[in-house]
Scaffold this active site. Structure first.
Site, mmCIF file in Angstrom:
data_model
loop_
_atom_site.group_PDB
_atom_site.id
_atom_site.type_symbol
_atom_site.label_atom_id
_atom_site.label_comp_id
_atom_site.label_asym_id
_atom_site.label_seq_id
_atom_site.Cartn_x
_atom_site.Cartn_y
_atom_site.Cartn_z
ATOM 1 N N LYS A 196 0.825 -1.219 0.000
ATOM 2 C CA LYS A 196 0.000 0.000 0.000
ATOM 3 C C LYS A 196 0.854 1.262 0.000
ATOM 4 O O LYS A 196 0.460 2.294 -0.552
ATOM 5 C CB LYS A 196 -0.975 -0.006 1.180
ATOM 6 C CG LYS A 196 -0.313 -0.064 2.554
ATOM 7 C CD LYS A 196 -0.172 1.271 3.221
ATOM 8 C CE LYS A 196 0.628 1.169 4.504
ATOM 9 N NZ LYS A 196 0.688 2.427 5.250
ATOM 10 N N THR A 253 -4.027 5.315 3.312
ATOM 11 C CA THR A 253 -2.688 5.758 2.941
ATOM 12 C C THR A 253 -2.689 6.478 1.595
ATOM 13 O O THR A 253 -1.890 7.381 1.364
ATOM 14 C CB THR A 253 -1.714 4.561 2.904
ATOM 15 O OG1 THR A 253 -1.843 3.848 4.126
ATOM 16 C CG2 THR A 253 -0.281 5.006 2.753
#
Length: 336
Positions: A196, A253
């Protein structure tokens, strides 16, 4: 559910996430020692009840003490939390290994893949310490430190192959604002956390270039597909990537200005070089280094990860961001 006041936890690493998680443990009822490598930082935290360098304005609980002495921090700890940059874990842990209590749970907060070895953080921990798989756990999910330090509601995943150990950590960090779930898929949770950061760099780059929500949503979705493909090749559970350690962490994120990786990518998208961005911040954007090891891991298992490859080309091969977007968009059309 609160931890017993007798639960002793050591947190090794006094950056923003390490300090925040130390606060969570203390708020859950643990007695916490936070290890800061610099004595002046440990002293400041003790005197002011604040880590002004990384978490300005957040008062730290009295149950949390800081020390620059690793042996003091680790003495009799039942849970040892590792919160250092992923690429420095091996060196730090080699130094700390002789001090580790024999039966402590070793909990990784790190989200990266080691350069060179392409090992996940739990694999590095086991290799350096000799700990069995039942003692090594990882915490992953949408864990933006500042929001959690401000006690905004958040959920996370404690992953360990041993359910009882996962439940022990779960109890130790369960507070009214921080809700941990358990998961036995350590591989999937660690991969979600590592990849991620790379996708967040790509999202930041396109944000910096002025692109909008369609672009970000497309990158998040295709990034999740890349992560799941790699996970399948490594034996992860597919459902993990639809959960907090997969989609949850990825969305946070890739979307939040509090994300170091997204912010780093945004500056690249505005025309700064990697070196210029690195000089402008003290915070570590894990994806900048880990993108190479993630790509190496994918290639070793024959997994196609075009977004990761594009980020590597920008961060390490000097390819302009405009060229990155052109390459992604000109890939051969195929079924989803």
């Amino acid at each position: 559910m609160r931890a017993s006041t007798g639960t002793r936890a050591a947190v090794l690493g006094a950056g923003s996430w390490g300090t925040t998680f130390a606060k969570v443990l203390a708020d859950a009822g643990c007695t916490v020692l936070l290890h800061a490598r610099r004595p002046e930082l440990a002293h400041e935290i003790g005197e002011t009840r604040e880590n002004a360098e990384y978490l300005p304005g957040i008062r730290l609980p009295d149950r949390l003490r800081a020390t620059a002495d690793a042996a003091e921090a680790l003495a009799d700890a039942e849970i040892v939390v590792l919160a250092v940059p992923s690429q420095s874990l091996r060196d730090n842990l080699t130094e700390w290994a002789p001090l580790l209590p024999a039966d402590a749970v070793l909990l990784s907060l790190m989200k990266g893949i080691e350069l060179g070895s392409t090992k996940r953080m739990s694999q590095v921990i086991r290799e350096v310490t000799g700990a069995g798989p039942d003692r090594v756990a990882a915490l992953s999910g949408p864990n933006l430190a500042r929001e959690i330090a401000e006690e905004q509601p958040a959920a996370t995943v404690v992953a360990c192959t041993d359910h009882d150990r996962a439940a022990q950590v779960q109890a130790a960090c369960h507070t009214p604002y921080f809700r941990p779930y358990t998961n036995q898929d350590l591989v999937g949770c660690e991969l979600g956390g590592a990849v991620k950061n790379v996708i967040a760099l790509a999202c930041g780059i396109t944000e910096g270039m002025g692109f909008g929500d369609n672009t970000r949503a497309s990158l998040i979705t295709r990034g999740l597909a890349e992560t799941a493909r790699l996970g399948a090749a490594l034996g992860a559970e597919p459902t993990t990537f639809a959960g907090l350690a997969g989609l949850g962490d990825l969305v946070a994120t890739c979307s939040s200005p509090l994300s170091r990786n997204r912010t780093f990518g945004e500056r690249l998208g505005r025309g700064m070089s990697v070196e210029e961005v690195q000089r402008s911040t003290r915070q570590v954007a894990e994806g900048v280094k880990s993108c190479r090891s993630v790509l190496d891991l994918a290639r070793a298992h024959g997994v196609d990860m075009p977004l990761t490859e594009a980020v590597v080309r920008v961060c390490h091969d000097g390819v302009p961001v405009t060229q990155m977007v052109k390459e992604i968009m000109s890939r051969e059309a195929k079924p989803e």
